[in-house]
Every structure is written in structure tokens, then in C-alpha cells.
Design a protein around this motif. Structure first.
Motif, PDB file in Angstrom:
ATOM      1  N   PRO A 221      21.996  24.359  60.788  1.00 43.15           N
ATOM      2  CA  PRO A 221      22.611  23.027  60.778  1.00 43.15           C
ATOM      3  C   PRO A 221      21.877  22.044  59.867  1.00 43.15           C
ATOM      4  N   PHE A 222      20.567  22.236  59.670  1.00 47.11           N
ATOM      5  CA  PHE A 222      19.822  21.366  58.758  1.00 47.11           C
ATOM      6  C   PHE A 222      20.344  21.502  57.332  1.00 47.11           C
ATOM      7  N   ALA A 223      20.762  22.716  56.958  1.00 45.07           N
ATOM      8  CA  ALA A 223      21.327  22.932  55.623  1.00 45.07           C
ATOM      9  C   ALA A 223      22.575  22.080  55.429  1.00 45.07           C
ATOM     10  N   SER A 224      23.390  21.954  56.465  1.00 44.25           N
ATOM     11  CA  SER A 224      24.596  21.125  56.374  1.00 44.25           C
ATOM     12  C   SER A 224      24.250  19.660  56.167  1.00 44.25           C
ATOM     13  N   LEU A 225      23.170  19.205  56.763  1.00 43.85           N
ATOM     14  CA  LEU A 225      22.746  17.817  56.594  1.00 43.85           C
ATOM     15  C   LEU A 225      22.370  17.535  55.140  1.00 43.85           C
ATOM     16  N   SER A 226      21.642  18.453  54.524  1.00 45.62           N
ATOM     17  CA  SER A 226      21.261  18.275  53.127  1.00 45.62           C
ATOM     18  C   SER A 226      22.499  18.227  52.226  1.00 45.62           C
ATOM     19  N   THR A 227      23.453  19.105  52.501  1.00 46.38           N
ATOM     20  CA  THR A 227      24.687  19.120  51.716  1.00 46.38           C
ATOM     21  C   THR A 227      25.470  17.828  51.917  1.00 46.38           C
ATOM     22  N   LEU A 228      25.483  17.315  53.138  1.00 46.58           N
ATOM     23  CA  LEU A 228      26.163  16.059  53.446  1.00 46.58           C
ATOM     24  C   LEU A 228      25.622  14.923  52.580  1.00 46.58           C
ATOM     25  N   ILE A 229      24.303  14.806  52.517  1.00 42.05           N
ATOM     26  CA  ILE A 229      23.693  13.733  51.725  1.00 42.05           C
ATOM     27  C   ILE A 229      24.011  13.915  50.240  1.00 42.05           C
TER      28      ILE A 229
ATOM     29  N   ILE B 247      22.493  19.296  47.227  1.00 45.09           N
ATOM     30  CA  ILE B 247      23.480  20.322  47.576  1.00 45.09           C
ATOM     31  C   ILE B 247      22.883  21.704  47.354  1.00 45.09           C
ATOM     32  N   GLY B 248      22.137  21.872  46.270  1.00 48.00           N
ATOM     33  CA  GLY B 248      21.461  23.139  46.007  1.00 48.00           C
ATOM     34  C   GLY B 248      20.436  23.474  47.079  1.00 48.00           C
ATOM     35  N   PHE B 249      19.736  22.461  47.579  1.00 41.84           N
ATOM     36  CA  PHE B 249      18.744  22.684  48.631  1.00 41.84           C
ATOM     37  C   PHE B 249      19.427  23.168  49.908  1.00 41.84           C
ATOM     38  N   GLY B 250      20.560  22.548  50.257  1.00 44.01           N
ATOM     39  CA  GLY B 250      21.311  23.009  51.420  1.00 44.01           C
ATOM     40  C   GLY B 250      21.764  24.445  51.258  1.00 44.01           C
ATOM     41  N   SER B 251      22.188  24.796  50.054  1.00 45.49           N
ATOM     42  CA  SER B 251      22.612  26.164  49.774  1.00 45.49           C
ATOM     43  C   SER B 251      21.450  27.138  49.911  1.00 45.49           C
TER      44      SER B 251
ATOM     45  N   LEU C  82      33.336  17.619  56.404  1.00 48.14           N
ATOM     46  CA  LEU C  82      33.228  19.075  56.495  1.00 48.14           C
ATOM     47  C   LEU C  82      31.801  19.496  56.840  1.00 48.14           C
ATOM     48  N   ALA C  83      30.828  18.714  56.347  1.00 44.85           N
ATOM     49  CA  ALA C  83      29.428  19.028  56.655  1.00 44.85           C
ATOM     50  C   ALA C  83      29.141  18.833  58.135  1.00 44.85           C
ATOM     51  N   LEU C  84      29.782  17.850  58.744  1.00 47.39           N
ATOM     52  CA  LEU C  84      29.591  17.632  60.177  1.00 47.39           C
ATOM     53  C   LEU C  84      30.185  18.780  60.980  1.00 47.39           C
TER      54      LEU C  84
END
Length: 401
Positions: A87-95, A116-120, A179-181
Motif C-alpha cells: 500500500p505504501f507504493a500506491s501512496l508514492s504513485t498518488l503523489i 511514480i517510478g519509486f512506487g513502481s 485509483l491509487a486509493l
């Protein structure tokens, strides 16, 4: 939504379908958000007065970040799995998505791309491990189900950009942050199942004996890496510049070009669905031979045909080429048993990294020689598929040669 089992009360031979569907869904949501970047390239180019090399740098910022971090994260989580990192990956993508929508400068757009790359980088190794744990031994199928979610997400992104972002403007990208949520919630539930599985497996001893000699394993991994390199250069040329190619070559509008890109990416998604089950049935070598070398006649023809046949050929190319990735990942995981996260991190990371480096280089070529020149150069890349001859056959695994 299909209920996600809280306990791993399945035998080793059973496929935990709800978990596979859940991680595939999150892969779809994750890659819809990621694809917003490449889908709005024409808009960013106009807004910030960018050259093609700026577009390439954006792709490099996103894919390079994911590439550098994924292998390290995968290697670490092989020894120390992190169920709650999902779920932390989704937070990074959200930002990062919010950055794409509201960043007032090109520099901050690049920063958003990196987030977004970090979330990936976090999402892919751990989700790939979850898919393998839920596979019930059907590794090719599990990898295909997991990967197809991402492919469909990547395919849907340009379509959403064409009919939502283009009419409403760049700030409408923020709508997709929801979608990230959703992804974060589903991945939290998956993390509960994942943690329970890890607890049940904590007392098990995994066999990490190499199935072949060390030198043969290294050579095979190098060949697989190079095949992935050629595959992703071509995919980068399509995902980053195909809309520009359509606009400049055939004079179509942005929406039409986005629909053409959707056709290609949709074919990529369909090819991914086929690749894993075919690899399970006839072996990954068969899929790799067909998917890499088999598209050569079609890539050679693409730069020399009209709009209609360009669409037809791009669908054929996407369908055949995409089937390689699940087979390559499963093959590599068999070569290095017990290193699922490391292999997934390396190959997903290399996939992003190669694509980013290629996109930057191809952008320079497009500025110097024109966009059609890029596709003429890339059309010969599938010829390197002949290197598949150096990969071990299934019988070699049995003999351990």
C-alpha cells in the motif's frame, strides 16, 4: 470485489485465484496511473515547449528510478519480505500523479515522474512474489494474470487521456489519483494474506540449488537480459513516440493517434495473457523463439505502410512481442530458485530501465533524423532473437548440464 482470503488455507497445488485477481487489478490501476505520463506527452510538449529529448528525459526519470531501485528492493525482500510495503507504493504513485496534474514547471513534472517510478519499484517485486505464492505451481499462468493487469492498465491510459484529459486539460489527471486509493486498500488486504502465508512458510527450508552449472546460469541470464533489452527498446519506441509518428506521418489528430496507441497496447495486453499459459504447456523456450524472432517481418514492414496497415501491423506486433515477458520471467526464476524477488526486481527493473534509456536515445535520434527514422532503426531489433539458441533446453535442467 472478490473477497480476499485472510488465511492461506490452501494446499501447495491449489491456485489462489482471488489473490491473483487482486494483484492483477492493482497492477492495472497502478499502470493506468503510470501510463498517464506517456499518454499526456503531446500536451506536456505543447505546455512547456519541449523538444523530443525532453520527452525522452521524462521517460528516463520515471523508468530509470524504477530500474535502479527494483533489483535492490527485490534482493532485500527475498530475505526480509515486506507485506505492508505494497500500500505504501500506491501512496508514492498518488503523489506522483498529483505532480503531473499540477506541477507548474518541467522540473517538477520530472520529480512527479520519479515518484511514480519509486512506487513502481516497490510494487512490482513484492506483487510478483505474491503472484508466485498464489500460483499453485502454475507459474506461467500466474505471471500472465499478474502482468496482464499492468498491460491493460497501460493500454487504457492513452484512451482515458484522449477522451478525458485532452478535453478537460492537464489538471484532470488528478481525477485518476482516486485509483491509487482503491489500489492501496486492495493491497492492504493482500498484505494480510501475504503475511499469513509468510508465517505458515517460516519453518520451511527452500531449496536454492542451481539447476545448471553456475557458468551456464550466468550465460542464460545474460541472454535473457539482452533479449529483454531488444524487446523493450521496441516497446519504448511505440509507447513514447507512436502517437507522434501517427500525427506527423499521417496527419491525424491527437485523439486518433491515442486510439492507435490503445490498439497497440491492447494487443500487448492480449499477448501477455497468451504467453504464460503457452509457456506452462509447451515451455518458455517455445514462446521466446516465437515472440522475439517471429515479429521480424512485421516490424520491418511497419515504417513502409499506410495508416490502416500501420494499425494492423502494430496489433500483430504487440500481440506476439508481449507474450515473451511472462516466459522470460518464469524461465529466469527457474534458473535461480529461491530468488523470486530478485529476479522480478531485475527483470521488471531492467524492463523499465531499458525502456527509459532507449526512449531518451530515440528522442535524440528523432530530433536529428525524424520520427520515421526511429522506426526504421528499431525494425531490425527482433533479429537478435536468434540468441535464444544459447538458452538451455528443458532436458538440460533434468541433466543439470
Amino acid at each position: 470485489m472478490t473477497a480476499i482470503p485472510r488465511q492461506p488455507g490452501r494446499t501447495a497445488s491449489e491456485t489462489v485465484t482471488p489473490i491473483l485477481i487482486a494483484v492483477s487489478l492493482c497492477h492495472l490501476l497502478n499502470d493506468v496511473m503510470q501510463s498517464m505520463l506517456s499518454a499526456i506527452y503531446p500536451m506536456l510538449k505543447d505546455t512547456f515547449q519541449l523538444d523530443y529529448w525532453h520527452i525522452g528525459l521524462l521517460t528516463l526519470a520515471f523508468q530509470g528510478t524504477a530500474s535502479l531501485l527494483q533489483p535492490a528492493i527485490g534482493l532485500y525482500t527475498d530475505k526480509h519480505p515486506l507485506p505492508w510495503s505494497l500500500p505504501f507504493a500506491s501512496l508514492s504513485t498518488l503523489i506522483g500523479v498529483l505532480g503531473l496534474a499540477f506541477a507548474p514547471s518541467y522540473t517538477l513534472v520530472v520529480l512527479g515522474a520519479m515518484l511514480i517510478g519509486f512506487g513502481s519499484a516497490i510494487f512490482h517485486p513484492e506483487s510478483s512474489r505474491v503472484a508466485r505464492l498464489a500460483s499453485g505451481g502454475r507459474f506461467g499462468l500466474a505471471q500472465s494474470v499478474f502482468q496482464v493487469g499492468g498491460n491493460f492498465g497501460t493500454a487504457i491510459g492513452p484512451l482515458l487521456a484522449a477522451f478525458v484529459v485532452v478535453p478537460l486539460g492537464r489538471t484532470s489527471v488528478a481525477l485518476f489519483a482516486v485509483l491509487a486509493l482503491i489500489s492501496g486498500y486492495v493491497l492492504f488486504r493482500v498484505g494480510q494474506w501475504y503475511k499469513a502465508v509468510l508465517s505458515a512458510r517460516a519453518r520451511m527450508t527452500l531449496d536454492k540449488t542451481l539447476p545448471l552449472g553456475r557458468g551456464r546460469v550466468i550465460l542464460s541470464l545474460v541472454v535473457l537480459t539482452f533479449l529483454l533489452f531488444t524487446k523493450n527498446i521496441y516497446l519504448a519506441s511505440m509507447s513514447s513516440y507512436y502517437t507522434f509518428y501517427q500525427i506527423e506521418t499521417f496527419g491525424v489528430g491527437t485523439q486518433t493517434a491515442q486510439v492507435m496507441l490503445f490498439l497497440f497496447l491492447g494487443a500487448v495486453a492480449a499477448g501477455t495473457v497468451l504467453g504464460g499459459p503457452v509457456a506452462d504447456r509447451w515451455g518458455p523456450m517455445t514462446v521466446i523463439w516465437i515472440s522475439i524472432l517471429g515479429i521480424l517481418p512485421f516490424t520491418l514492414a511497419l515504417p513502409h505502410v499506410g495508416l490502416f496497415w500501420s494499425g494492423v501491423l502494430s496489433v500483430i506486433i504487440g500481440l506476439i512481442l508481449a507474450s515473451a515477458f511472462p516466459a522470460i520471467v518464469v524461465f529466469a526464476q527457474e534458473l535461480v530458485p529461491g530468488r523470486v524477488g530478485m529476479v522480478a526486481g531485475i527483470f521488471f527493473g531492467l524492463s523499465f530501465g531499458f525502456g527509459g534509456i532507449a526512449a531518451a536515445a530515440l528522442g535524440v535520434l528523432a530530433d536529428l533524423h525524424g520520427i520515421r527514422f526511429v522506426y526504421i532503426i528499431c525494425s531490425v531489433l527482433p533479429a537478435f532473437g536468434v540468441l535464444t539458441i544459447f538458452l538451455p533446453r528443458r532436458s538440460d535442467f533434468v541433466r543439470g548440464t
